[in-house]
Write a protein that holds these residues in place. Structure first.
Motif, PDB file in Angstrom:
ATOM      1  N   THR A 181       0.859  -1.182   0.000  1.00  0.00           N
ATOM      2  CA  THR A 181       0.000   0.000   0.000  1.00  0.00           C
ATOM      3  C   THR A 181       0.900   1.238   0.000  1.00  0.00           C
ATOM      4  O   THR A 181       2.105   1.132   0.267  1.00  0.00           O
ATOM      5  CB  THR A 181      -0.889   0.022   1.258  1.00  0.00           C
ATOM      6  N   PRO A 182       0.361   2.414  -0.259  1.00  0.00           N
ATOM      7  CA  PRO A 182       1.195   3.626  -0.180  1.00  0.00           C
ATOM      8  C   PRO A 182       1.830   3.808   1.202  1.00  0.00           C
ATOM      9  O   PRO A 182       3.010   4.161   1.300  1.00  0.00           O
ATOM     10  CB  PRO A 182       0.214   4.753  -0.516  1.00  0.00           C
ATOM     11  N   GLU A 183       1.079   3.543   2.278  1.00  0.00           N
ATOM     12  CA  GLU A 183       1.649   3.676   3.623  1.00  0.00           C
ATOM     13  C   GLU A 183       2.728   2.625   3.867  1.00  0.00           C
ATOM     14  O   GLU A 183       3.762   2.919   4.465  1.00  0.00           O
ATOM     15  CB  GLU A 183       0.560   3.544   4.695  1.00  0.00           C
ATOM     16  N   GLU A 184       2.521   1.405   3.367  1.00  0.00           N
ATOM     17  CA  GLU A 184       3.525   0.353   3.538  1.00  0.00           C
ATOM     18  C   GLU A 184       4.795   0.701   2.777  1.00  0.00           C
ATOM     19  O   GLU A 184       5.904   0.421   3.246  1.00  0.00           O
ATOM     20  CB  GLU A 184       2.980  -1.006   3.079  1.00  0.00           C
ATOM     21  N   TYR A 185       4.652   1.321   1.626  1.00  0.00           N
ATOM     22  CA  TYR A 185       5.818   1.764   0.861  1.00  0.00           C
ATOM     23  C   TYR A 185       6.639   2.764   1.679  1.00  0.00           C
ATOM     24  O   TYR A 185       7.865   2.657   1.758  1.00  0.00           O
ATOM     25  CB  TYR A 185       5.343   2.376  -0.464  1.00  0.00           C
ATOM     26  N   VAL A 186       5.973   3.707   2.330  1.00  0.00           N
ATOM     27  CA  VAL A 186       6.673   4.666   3.187  1.00  0.00           C
ATOM     28  C   VAL A 186       7.304   3.942   4.369  1.00  0.00           C
ATOM     29  O   VAL A 186       8.467   4.161   4.707  1.00  0.00           O
ATOM     30  CB  VAL A 186       5.722   5.788   3.661  1.00  0.00           C
ATOM     31  N   ARG A 187       6.541   3.041   5.010  1.00  0.00           N
ATOM     32  CA  ARG A 187       7.056   2.319   6.181  1.00  0.00           C
ATOM     33  C   ARG A 187       8.309   1.524   5.827  1.00  0.00           C
ATOM     34  O   ARG A 187       9.319   1.587   6.520  1.00  0.00           O
ATOM     35  CB  ARG A 187       5.979   1.390   6.752  1.00  0.00           C
ATOM     36  N   GLN A 188       8.279   0.785   4.731  1.00  0.00           N
ATOM     37  CA  GLN A 188       9.424  -0.038   4.357  1.00  0.00           C
ATOM     38  C   GLN A 188      10.616   0.818   3.908  1.00  0.00           C
ATOM     39  O   GLN A 188      11.768   0.490   4.207  1.00  0.00           O
ATOM     40  CB  GLN A 188       9.033  -1.039   3.269  1.00  0.00           C
ATOM     41  N   SER A 189      10.346   1.923   3.229  1.00  0.00           N
ATOM     42  CA  SER A 189      11.420   2.825   2.800  1.00  0.00           C
ATOM     43  C   SER A 189      12.064   3.498   4.010  1.00  0.00           C
ATOM     44  O   SER A 189      13.288   3.619   4.090  1.00  0.00           O
ATOM     45  CB  SER A 189      10.875   3.875   1.828  1.00  0.00           C
TER      46      SER A 189
ATOM     47  N   GLU B 154       5.670   7.013  13.229  1.00  0.00           N
ATOM     48  CA  GLU B 154       4.314   6.955  12.689  1.00  0.00           C
ATOM     49  C   GLU B 154       4.396   7.321  11.216  1.00  0.00           C
ATOM     50  O   GLU B 154       4.859   8.412  10.862  1.00  0.00           O
ATOM     51  CB  GLU B 154       3.386   7.913  13.445  1.00  0.00           C
ATOM     52  N   CYS B 155       3.996   6.388  10.355  1.00  0.00           N
ATOM     53  CA  CYS B 155       4.081   6.566   8.906  1.00  0.00           C
ATOM     54  C   CYS B 155       2.706   6.838   8.312  1.00  0.00           C
ATOM     55  O   CYS B 155       1.716   6.239   8.723  1.00  0.00           O
ATOM     56  CB  CYS B 155       4.645   5.310   8.243  1.00  0.00           C
ATOM     57  N   LYS B 156       2.694   7.694   7.323  1.00  0.00           N
ATOM     58  CA  LYS B 156       1.492   7.980   6.546  1.00  0.00           C
ATOM     59  C   LYS B 156       1.845   7.861   5.074  1.00  0.00           C
ATOM     60  O   LYS B 156       3.014   7.935   4.688  1.00  0.00           O
ATOM     61  CB  LYS B 156       0.964   9.392   6.835  1.00  0.00           C
ATOM     62  N   ALA B 157       0.842   7.690   4.232  1.00  0.00           N
ATOM     63  CA  ALA B 157       1.050   7.654   2.784  1.00  0.00           C
ATOM     64  C   ALA B 157       1.559   9.014   2.311  1.00  0.00           C
ATOM     65  O   ALA B 157       1.299  10.035   2.958  1.00  0.00           O
ATOM     66  CB  ALA B 157      -0.259   7.307   2.083  1.00  0.00           C
TER      67      ALA B 157
END
Length: 151
Positions: free
Chosen positions: A38-46, A93-96
């Protein structure tokens, strides 16, 4: 095509959907499994890659989607990093990328911190990052995210 983030390149391990209606997946190095991209998961993993590979935070002291129970309600903190004594040190705390970092985002992290009691709170949407130092319930915005200090 994944959006360009304000982070070093993460070299994420991606997996294409296995069914026509499936979603792409990304390998989570902490949970040791593929998760939906997801967009948020992309931010979290990056951001996780940045913490581990650039700032030197140890993977073995990192929890992703850490379970919290606050006033009888279940919550999940995006990233929690523990110190050498396994006490919570930093929460992220990550957001998209399309979600603005707001007071609501800070309030969410502060709520989690009532249980965790970390020294640093980080808010990110992959484009903007904020680091807040916590000292005896006093908060200060830091100019950078501190690297992990061994010891």
């Amino acid at each position: 095509m994944l959006p360009l983030l304000n982070l070093p390149e993460a070299n994420l391990k991606l997996k294409a959907p296995t069914t026509p209606k499936g979603k792409p997946q990304v390998w989570d190095v902490c949970r040791k499994q593929y998760v939906t991209l997801t967009p948020e998961e992309y931010v979290r993993q990056s951001f996780l890659s940045y913490l581990l590979n650039v700032l030197g935070y140890p993977r073995e002291r990192t929890a992703v989607e850490a379970a919290l129970n606050i006033n009888g309600q279940s919550h999940r903190a995006d990233i929690v990093i523990y110190d050498i004594n396994m006490s919570p040190l930093l929460i992220v705390e990550c957001k998209a990328p399309t979600v603005q970092i707001s007071q609501k985002t800070l309030d969410q992290a502060l709520r989690y911190n009532t249980q965790l009691g970390v020294k640093y709170i980080v808010l990110t949407n992959g484009l903007r990052h904020y680091c807040i130092g916590v000292d005896s319930q006093k908060y200060s915005i830091l100019s950078h995210i501190p690297p992990y200090l061994k010891g």
